[in-house]
Enzyme design. Structure first.
Site, PDB file in Angstrom:
ATOM      1  N   GLU A 137       0.862  -1.191   0.000  1.00 44.91           N
ATOM      2  CA  GLU A 137       0.000   0.000   0.000  1.00 44.91           C
ATOM      3  C   GLU A 137       0.894   1.235   0.000  1.00 44.91           C
ATOM      4  OE1 GLU A 137      -2.823  -0.211   3.203  1.00 44.91           O
ATOM      5  OE2 GLU A 137      -3.739  -2.030   2.345  1.00 44.91           O
ATOM      6  N   GLY A 139       1.317   3.391   2.139  1.00 46.34           N
ATOM      7  CA  GLY A 139       1.984   3.571   3.437  1.00 46.34           C
ATOM      8  C   GLY A 139       2.464   2.275   4.076  1.00 46.34           C
ATOM      9  N   THR A 168       2.137  -5.869  -9.368  1.00 47.31           N
ATOM     10  CA  THR A 168       2.523  -6.406 -10.674  1.00 47.31           C
ATOM     11  C   THR A 168       1.302  -6.926 -11.439  1.00 47.31           C
ATOM     12  OG1 THR A 168       4.668  -7.020  -9.785  1.00 47.31           O
ATOM     13  CG2 THR A 168       4.006  -8.128 -11.814  1.00 47.31           C
ATOM     14  N   GLU A 375       9.329  -7.890  -3.772  1.00 45.52           N
ATOM     15  CA  GLU A 375       9.202  -9.122  -2.964  1.00 45.52           C
ATOM     16  C   GLU A 375      10.113  -9.100  -1.725  1.00 45.52           C
ATOM     17  OE1 GLU A 375       7.996 -12.179  -6.417  1.00 45.52           O
ATOM     18  OE2 GLU A 375       8.423 -13.048  -4.459  1.00 45.52           O
ATOM     19  N   GLY A 376      10.218  -7.930  -1.122  1.00 43.58           N
ATOM     20  CA  GLY A 376      11.037  -7.769   0.085  1.00 43.58           C
ATOM     21  C   GLY A 376      12.398  -7.226  -0.271  1.00 43.58           C
TER      22      GLY A 376
HETATM   23  N1  CAA Z   1       5.722 -18.037   7.505  1.00 42.02           N
HETATM   24  C1  CAA Z   1       4.781 -18.206   8.446  1.00 42.02           C
HETATM   25  N2  CAA Z   1       4.651 -17.389   9.515  1.00 42.02           N
HETATM   26  C2  CAA Z   1       5.516 -16.361   9.629  1.00 42.02           C
HETATM   27  C3  CAA Z   1       6.532 -16.132   8.680  1.00 42.02           C
HETATM   28  C4  CAA Z   1       6.626 -17.033   7.592  1.00 42.02           C
HETATM   29  N3  CAA Z   1       7.566 -16.887   6.669  1.00 42.02           N
HETATM   30  N4  CAA Z   1       7.242 -15.042   9.044  1.00 42.02           N
HETATM   31  C5  CAA Z   1       6.717 -14.612  10.197  1.00 42.02           C
HETATM   32  N5  CAA Z   1       5.674 -15.406  10.544  1.00 42.02           N
HETATM   33  C6  CAA Z   1       4.861 -15.301  11.746  1.00 42.02           C
HETATM   34  C7  CAA Z   1       5.762 -15.195  12.965  1.00 42.02           C
HETATM   35  O1  CAA Z   1       6.106 -16.484  13.440  1.00 42.02           O
HETATM   36  C8  CAA Z   1       4.855 -14.481  13.940  1.00 42.02           C
HETATM   37  O2  CAA Z   1       3.895 -15.383  14.437  1.00 42.02           O
HETATM   38  P1  CAA Z   1       3.184 -15.177  15.877  1.00 42.02           P
HETATM   39  O3  CAA Z   1       2.403 -13.912  15.768  1.00 42.02           O
HETATM   40  O4  CAA Z   1       2.328 -16.389  15.993  1.00 42.02           O
HETATM   41  O5  CAA Z   1       4.309 -15.091  16.858  1.00 42.02           O
HETATM   42  C9  CAA Z   1       4.132 -13.474  13.037  1.00 42.02           C
HETATM   43  O6  CAA Z   1       4.136 -14.065  11.727  1.00 42.02           O
HETATM   44  C10 CAA Z   1       4.766 -12.123  13.002  1.00 42.02           C
HETATM   45  O7  CAA Z   1       6.090 -12.209  12.529  1.00 42.02           O
HETATM   46  P2  CAA Z   1       7.125 -10.993  12.663  1.00 42.02           P
HETATM   47  O8  CAA Z   1       7.229 -10.597  14.093  1.00 42.02           O
HETATM   48  O9  CAA Z   1       8.395 -11.405  11.982  1.00 42.02           O
HETATM   49  O10 CAA Z   1       6.366  -9.825  11.852  1.00 42.02           O
HETATM   50  P3  CAA Z   1       6.767  -8.331  11.514  1.00 42.02           P
HETATM   51  O11 CAA Z   1       5.541  -7.522  11.471  1.00 42.02           O
HETATM   52  O12 CAA Z   1       7.886  -7.870  12.390  1.00 42.02           O
HETATM   53  O13 CAA Z   1       7.279  -8.353   9.997  1.00 42.02           O
HETATM   54  C11 CAA Z   1       8.537  -8.896   8.020  1.00 42.02           C
HETATM   55  C12 CAA Z   1       7.961  -9.333   9.396  1.00 42.02           C
HETATM   56  C13 CAA Z   1       9.451 -10.031   7.632  1.00 42.02           C
HETATM   57  C14 CAA Z   1       9.349  -7.628   8.065  1.00 42.02           C
HETATM   58  C15 CAA Z   1       7.378  -8.776   7.008  1.00 42.02           C
HETATM   59  O14 CAA Z   1       6.625  -7.628   7.272  1.00 42.02           O
HETATM   60  C16 CAA Z   1       7.881  -8.771   5.549  1.00 42.02           C
HETATM   61  O15 CAA Z   1       8.151  -9.821   4.969  1.00 42.02           O
HETATM   62  N6  CAA Z   1       7.971  -7.601   4.927  1.00 42.02           N
HETATM   63  C17 CAA Z   1       8.303  -7.513   3.499  1.00 42.02           C
HETATM   64  C18 CAA Z   1       7.057  -7.605   2.683  1.00 42.02           C
HETATM   65  C19 CAA Z   1       7.310  -7.868   1.234  1.00 42.02           C
HETATM   66  O16 CAA Z   1       8.094  -8.735   0.855  1.00 42.02           O
HETATM   67  N7  CAA Z   1       6.590  -7.135   0.390  1.00 42.02           N
HETATM   68  C20 CAA Z   1       6.653  -7.350  -1.015  1.00 42.02           C
HETATM   69  C21 CAA Z   1       5.270  -7.370  -1.569  1.00 42.02           C
HETATM   70  S1  CAA Z   1       5.057  -8.382  -2.971  1.00 42.02           S
HETATM   71  C22 CAA Z   1       5.874  -7.650  -4.255  1.00 42.02           C
HETATM   72  O17 CAA Z   1       6.745  -6.858  -4.101  1.00 42.02           O
HETATM   73  C23 CAA Z   1       5.547  -8.129  -5.604  1.00 42.02           C
HETATM   74  C24 CAA Z   1       4.948  -7.134  -6.498  1.00 42.02           C
HETATM   75  O18 CAA Z   1       3.934  -7.381  -7.114  1.00 42.02           O
HETATM   76  C25 CAA Z   1       5.704  -5.892  -6.802  1.00 42.02           C
END
Ligand code: CAA
Length: 394
Positions: A137, A139, A168, A375-376
């Protein structure tokens, strides 16, 4: 602390089967004959390659993981890498347009009920329709839990409101998996996932975003205004959205990382050829250590990236699920950063010619940058890696 696999797992082999070699050759030939001739024009004109998507679909190079019961090939994550590397070697903008259905359909494949899979997967095989993954989004990009779109239950429907961006293929998609808060007070535990038909009343494509690289891929922003979605379109339970998004990204990141390998490989090949032909101080520049070592580092780091991608895919294919998170992030971080370095060095090897549009490496350097963002970001991959190493999983 998580134990890092030192390669003791049984059954590891780097020998491809005959079928895998054929699949890779099919993708390579398609990339060489169909994608490469359109690469420059699609980049310059930001042209959505509908024709090439249709051809890739006809050849069976799309939607590779859809199971046979829904008409697909049900190929492994590893097989998918063999195809993606070649398509992105052809052009990563066109490659992303072709492969992004993997991300769009990922939540349905991984979390859809039988009814949901039977409804949304077969049409992907029958015709070259596109689907999107609508998480980011304006934000909330890296911080997924901060997303603000809402889904309010109203009888047998949900009413969705919000804005999505950097999505995408959204401008050409039939449907998208949209992530929205069903319980905004519950943070990430209040997030849910819905399949939204993009033709629904209230879905408005606001902008096709103009990007630095991968310009053949449509990247759009859209608004959701009182969009009514039937309850049957919710994937998983209310509150499962965050984990659905994370698990999908675990599954798709090696496939994106191998795209970076394809781009790096293309840049390396151009730099290698040029370094053998270009003469300075009476020698081909490859014979000057300054250049020879750059090319040697390119080859080494590309191969290291490829192997990290292969390992992550192997883990996904061998049911290691949550353990694969670390390896998917290793692959995405390393391959993206390698592609940036290799393409930058390829421009350096070609010197002034590398910097002008007449030569292909300028585009590859622009294209490579996106792998460190989508994708991160590379920073998010490091954050995931650090957390996986330091924090035991529950
Ligand atoms: N699989 C399953 N569960 C998971 C997980 C995974 N890979 N990663 C975390 N979790 C679970 C954790 O175990 C935790 O569980 P509980 O609440 O039960 O304890 C919960 O999820 C929260 O995990 P975090 O504390 O790690 O969460 P966070 O809010 O701190 O954020 C983050 C984690 C890794 C930073 C995440 O926000 C993230 O991946 N951010 C990047 C997002 C991203 O890749 N965006 C790209 C969008 S898609 C794109 O770009 C394509 C396009 O079309 C352009």
């Amino acid at each position: 602390m998580v134990a890092i696999d030192k390669g003791t797992a049984a059954g590891v082999s780097f020998a491809l089967t005959e079928e895998q070699k054929e699949l890779r050759a099919l993708a390579h030939t398609f990339a060489e004959r169909e994608i490469r001739p359109h690469e420059a024009e699609c980049d310059a004109e930001m042209r959505h390659p509908a024709d090439l998507i249709a051809k890739a679909h006809e050849l069976g190079l799309m939607n590779l993981h859809v199971p046979a019961e829904y008409g697909g090939l049900g190929l492994s994550a590893f097989d998918g890498l063999l195809v993606s590397e070649e398509l992105y070697w052809g052009c990563s903008g066109i490659g992303t347009s072709i492969t992004a259905n993997g991300l769009g359909s990922g939540p349905v494949l991984l979390f859809g009920t039988q009814e949901q899979q039977a409804r949304w997967l077969p049409p992907l095989i029958e015709s070259p329709i596109l689907c999107s993954f609508a998480l980011s989004e304006p934000g909330a990009g890296s911080d997924v839990a901060a997303l603000r779109s809402t889904a309010v239950r109203d009888g047998d429907e949900y009413v969705l409101n919000g804005s999505k961006t950097f999505i995408t293929n959204a401008g050409h998609a039939e449907w998208a998996v949209v992530f929205a808060k069903t319980d905004p007070a519950a943070g990430r535990r209040g997030m849910s996932a819905f399949v939204v038909e993009m033709g629904s009343a209230g879905v408005t494509i606001e902008k096709h975003l103009e990007k630095m690289g991968q310009r053949a891929t449509d990247t759009s922003a859209f608004a959701l205004t009182d969009v009514r979605v039937p309850v049957e379109n919710r994937l998983g339970e209310e509150g499962d959205g965050f984990k659905i998004a994370m698990a999908t990204l675990d599954f798709t990141r090696p496939g994106t990382a191998i795209g970076a390998v394809g781009v790096a490989q293309a840049a390396y090949e151009h730099a290698l050829e040029y370094s053998k032909e270009r003469v300075t101080f009476d020698l081909p520049i490859a014979m000057h250590q300054a250049v020879g070592f750059m090319v040697a580092d390119m080859a080494t780091e590309i191969q290291a990236s490829r192997l990290l991608c292969w390992q992550a895919a192997w883990m996904l294919d061998n049911g290691m699920g949550r353990e694969a998170t670390l390896y998917s992030s290793f692959a995405k971080r390393f391959a993206a950063d390698t592609a940036m370095k290799v393409t930058t060095d390829a421009v350096q090897v070609l010197g002034g010619y590398g910097y002008i549009k007449e030569y292909p490496v300028e585009k590859l350097m622009r294209d490579a940058k996106l792998f460190q963002i989508y994708e991160g970001t590379s920073q998010i991959q490091r954050l995931v890696i650090a957390r996986e190493i330091f924090t035991p999983k529950g």
